[in-house]
Design an enzyme around this catalytic site. Structure first.
Site, PDB file in Angstrom:
ATOM      1  N   SER A  10       0.862  -1.189   0.000  1.00  0.00           N
ATOM      2  CA  SER A  10       0.000   0.000   0.000  1.00  0.00           C
ATOM      3  C   SER A  10       0.894   1.234   0.000  1.00  0.00           C
ATOM      4  O   SER A  10       2.068   1.158   0.400  1.00  0.00           O
ATOM      5  CB  SER A  10      -0.866   0.013   1.264  1.00  0.00           C
ATOM      6  OG  SER A  10      -1.516   1.257   1.417  1.00  0.00           O
ATOM      7  N   TYR A  19      -2.406  -1.139  10.662  1.00  0.00           N
ATOM      8  CA  TYR A  19      -2.467  -1.502   9.234  1.00  0.00           C
ATOM      9  C   TYR A  19      -1.201  -1.071   8.498  1.00  0.00           C
ATOM     10  O   TYR A  19      -0.590  -1.855   7.760  1.00  0.00           O
ATOM     11  CB  TYR A  19      -3.698  -0.838   8.619  1.00  0.00           C
ATOM     12  CG  TYR A  19      -3.834  -1.001   7.119  1.00  0.00           C
ATOM     13  CD1 TYR A  19      -4.415  -2.148   6.581  1.00  0.00           C
ATOM     14  CD2 TYR A  19      -3.414   0.001   6.239  1.00  0.00           C
ATOM     15  CE1 TYR A  19      -4.559  -2.293   5.207  1.00  0.00           C
ATOM     16  CE2 TYR A  19      -3.555  -0.133   4.865  1.00  0.00           C
ATOM     17  CZ  TYR A  19      -4.130  -1.281   4.351  1.00  0.00           C
ATOM     18  OH  TYR A  19      -4.274  -1.425   2.995  1.00  0.00           O
TER      19      TYR A  19
END
Ligand code: NAD
Ligand code: MG
Length: 301
Positions: free
Chosen positions: A193, A206
């Site tokens: 990401s 995360y």
């Protein structure tokens, strides 16, 4: 969505190709259903055109029911691959649509629902995919958990554990089971990401996992190239998927989701899938241990 969607090869202005904020306020309980998103994401159902770039390949894709995993499954099937799909049992409705889309291409679809937080399930998943597809050439790790919290004090031990298990431990368990079964020429594609490099304050657990996935990808790539296996990662920016309105973002951020990118809109799952296809195919034969952004213009790292 444009009235008449065009395929991924037609010249278009990327700024106006897909919907812009503001989006309707919306929320679902995690993991949520794609079917309930407004506007509906584009997974390539009407836009992805394949050319047999993965003819005869056998792929296991996690998180294949919705979002980026669904778009990857549709693209792979249109490129000629047979697919084993993993997702959570509560996502059966989304998964059934993907199975139908794969079958519509004349490809095999093997649905294997189950929870990747369980190490035994992870190894059974790989074994079943290998057995039912008659081999395993591609492992695409897309499943992920993202739960926004404003303060470190609000992250429960259970949340931290579930995020780490889903995003990192499962990746390790799946790769460990898959590598010995894969032939030379096989590929593994992980999903990192922009959070791997530019973490948001609200995504402490995360973002930590997404940084780990980058290091894992690079280290595993160096190790398994001895077997002729390549490992790469895709690092998306904001993509319009159900991950976000099911707790991935604070609810007040959904209407403006993607507005902070140079393109001033979120990406669509269909805009990620071509990169997964390239990294799975022999076209990327000299590429391993790399991370590729799909970010609408916010550069990595
Ligand atoms: P999504 O919700 O459609 O996909 C995530 C999938 O993860 C779910 O469909 C679910 O099947 C799976 N999953 C979650 N927990 C699981 C568990 N315990 N066991 C089995 N499966 C589980 O959302 P998405 O945005 O397509 O997410 C796919 C990947 O892309 C994730 O790894 C996510 O971190 C990454 N990503 C997304 C964005 C974004 O903006 N949407 C940005 C960067 C990275
Ligand atoms: Mg889903």
């Amino acid at each position: 969505m444009p009235a008449k969607p065009k395929d991924q090869f037609t010249l278009q202005n990327p700024l106006t190709q897909y919907p812009h904020p503001p989006f309707p306020a919306q929320g679902q309980a995690a993991p949520g259903l794609d079917a309930e998103m407004r506007p509906k994401p584009d997974h390539g159902e009407h836009t992805y055109k394949g050319f047999g770039r993965l003819a005869g390949r056998r792929a296991l894709i996690t998180g294949a029911d919705s979002g980026i995993g669904r778009a990857t499954a549709i693209a792979f099937a249109r490129e000629g691959a047979d697919i084993a799909l993993n997702y959570l049992p509560t996502e059966e409705a989304d998964a059934r649509e993907v199975v139908a889309l794969i079958k519509a291409e004349g490809r095999k679809a093997v649905a294997i629902p189950g929870d990747l937080k369980d190490p035994r399930f992870c190894s059974e998943l790989v074994d079943q995919a290998h057995e039912q597809l008659g081999g395993l050439d591609i492992l695409v790790n897309v499943a992920g958990k993202q739960e926004a919290r404003k303060d470190i004090g609000q992250i429960t031990h259970a949340q931290f554990d579930h995020t780490l298990k889903t995003n990192v431990y499962a990746l390790f368990w799946l790769c460990q089971a898959a590598v010995p079964l894969m032939p030379a020429g096989a590929t593994i594609i992980n999903t990192a990401s922009i959070q791997s490099y530019q973490p948001s304050a609200t995504l402490l657990d995360y973002a930590t996992t997404k940084a780990a996935i980058v290091a894992f990808t690079k280290a595993l790539a160096k190790q398994v190239i001895e077997r002729g296996i390549r490992v790469n990662a895709v690092a998306p920016g904001p993509i319009w998927t159900v991950l976000q309105p099911s707790g991935g973002q604070p609810p007040e951020k959904i209407p403006e989701f993607g507005a902070q990118t140079p393109m001033k809109r979120p990406g669509q799952p269909a805009e990620c899938a071509p990169l997964y296809v390239l990294l799975a195919s022999q076209e990327s034969s000299y590429i391993t241990g790399e991370v590729f952004g799909v970010t609408g213009g916010n550069p990595l790292p």
